[in-house]
Design an enzyme around this catalytic site. Structure first.
Site, PDB file in Angstrom:
ATOM      1  N   SER A 136       0.793  -1.102   0.074  1.00  0.00           N
ATOM      2  CA  SER A 136      -0.008  -0.067   0.008  1.00  0.00           C
ATOM      3  C   SER A 136       0.716   1.395  -0.140  1.00  0.00           C
ATOM      4  O   SER A 136       1.689   1.279  -0.822  1.00  0.00           O
ATOM      5  CB  SER A 136      -1.039  -0.084   1.148  1.00  0.00           C
ATOM      6  OG  SER A 136      -1.937   0.968   1.052  1.00  0.00           O
TER       7      SER A 136
ATOM      8  N   ASP B  62      -9.084  -3.842  -6.738  1.00  0.00           N
ATOM      9  CA  ASP B  62      -8.435  -3.108  -5.441  1.00  0.00           C
ATOM     10  C   ASP B  62      -9.674  -2.001  -5.243  1.00  0.00           C
ATOM     11  O   ASP B  62      -9.629  -1.029  -6.088  1.00  0.00           O
ATOM     12  CB  ASP B  62      -7.232  -2.508  -5.677  1.00  0.00           C
ATOM     13  CG  ASP B  62      -6.672  -2.295  -4.363  1.00  0.00           C
ATOM     14  OD1 ASP B  62      -7.176  -1.345  -3.829  1.00  0.00           O
ATOM     15  OD2 ASP B  62      -5.343  -2.340  -4.291  1.00  0.00           O
TER      16      ASP B  62
ATOM     17  N   HIS C 232      -7.975  -4.969  -1.465  1.00  0.00           N
ATOM     18  CA  HIS C 232      -6.425  -4.355  -1.335  1.00  0.00           C
ATOM     19  C   HIS C 232      -5.407  -5.169  -0.488  1.00  0.00           C
ATOM     20  O   HIS C 232      -4.180  -4.902  -0.828  1.00  0.00           O
ATOM     21  CB  HIS C 232      -6.957  -2.823  -0.761  1.00  0.00           C
ATOM     22  CG  HIS C 232      -5.401  -2.124  -0.451  1.00  0.00           C
ATOM     23  ND1 HIS C 232      -4.934  -1.512  -1.526  1.00  0.00           N
ATOM     24  CD2 HIS C 232      -5.038  -1.679   0.517  1.00  0.00           C
ATOM     25  CE1 HIS C 232      -3.986  -0.424  -1.384  1.00  0.00           C
ATOM     26  NE2 HIS C 232      -3.984  -0.714  -0.088  1.00  0.00           N
TER      27      HIS C 232
END
EC number: 3.1.1.1
Length: 294
Positions: free
Chosen positions: A87, A209, A239
């Site tokens: 991320s 995502d 995600h």
């Protein structure tokens, strides 16, 4: 407030520095770290002052300096050091690779340079403005379902964990405006550096995502200066791909890429065209399904 702890698993002379997501903890990377360690790698998922949950928030320059210190400590002990980020941690990994071009390889998981996924609330674009108002010290972005997870059973488990703790294996329960602002600054800086990064690079991203759309991964894949580059698209995750339905694929492909990067640099330095085994299997499955429906 519960406090996160660093993770260090000793292995061979190839160390992997693993950077978790924004305001979170090494829990996000625990499964991957253990898998890589079982494959022989030394894995290190540190708590970074000013970036990780439970620490006083600092500017993104402090995040990078903390990551550089962790990298240098590993480089002083191990023959090879690779960088893996999840991320916003993947954006931080890119910035670190730019500062430390001697890194063996770079693994970008659910890379986030922009919060532009389908579950991001419509008012997200207002938050950079809100940072410069009194809201900065009061308002926090609260994580809600699906919590980065397509897996519904795990999603329910995480919802309960979020009520008990500030962070879980899929991230923090809330994120402050200052942290989000610094993440935006980091992303803007990284976008200008991508072409100068030559480190071998693996990109793994879910096509669905909900936090960072595939545009994030495509931007880096199209612009990074790496000669040895692989991009893998996942179709059964959201995600948090290190915890979701395809976490085993993520782990296997990461281990494979790291070893292949070693092989590339110990032999032919030319550009390598490598097909993901997981992707090849998926394509064969789709082809077989197409024949059945024909």
């Amino acid at each position: 407030m519960s406090q996160p702890t660093s993770l260090f698993l000793p292995g061979d002379d190839h160390a992997v520095l693993m950077l978790h997501g924004l305001s979170s903890s090494p829990l996000e990377l625990r499964f991957l770290a253990r898998f890589l360690n079982a494959e022989g790698f030394t894995t290190c998922a540190p708590v970074l002052p000013g970036y990780s949950a439970g620490s006083e928030e600092e500017a993104m320059e402090a995040w990078l300096e903390a990551a550089v210190r962790e990298y240098d400590a590993l480089a002083g002990r191990f023959a090879r050091v690779s960088i893996c980020g999840l991320s916003i941690g993947a954006a931080l990994a890119l910035a670190l690779a730019h500062r430390r071009p001697g890194a063996q390889s770079l693994v970008l998981l659910s890379l986030t340079l922009s919060y532009d996924g389908w579950a991001i609330p419509w008012y997200r674009f207002l938050l950079n403005w809100a940072y410069f108002t009194p809201m900065r010290k009061r308002w926090r972005y609260r994580e809600e379902a699906p919590f980065g997870l397509r897996n519904e059973a795990l999603r329910a488990k995480i919802a309960r964990a979020m009520q008990r703790s500030d962070f879980s294996e899929v991230g923090p329960s809330t994120i402050s405006l200052p942290a989000l602002h610094q993440a935006s600054r980091l992303a803007a800086s990284v976008r200008t550096q991508v072409r100068d990064i030559k480190t071998d690079c693996l990109i793994v991203h879910a096509i669905d995502d909900e936090t960072s759309s595939p545009r994030n991964a495509r931007f880096v894949a199209a612009n990074i200066g790496a000669a040895f580059l692989r991009t893998i698209w996942l179709d059964d995750s959201y995600h948090m791909i290190t915890s979701d339905n395809e976490r085993e694929i993520v782990a296997r492909e990461t281990a494979l890429f790291l070893r292949e990067s070693e092989a590339v640099h110990s032999g032919d330095d030319g550009k390598q065209q490598v097909v993901s085994k997981a992707l090849a299997r998926r394509l064969r499955q789709l082809a077989a399904l197409g024949k059945e429906r024909a």
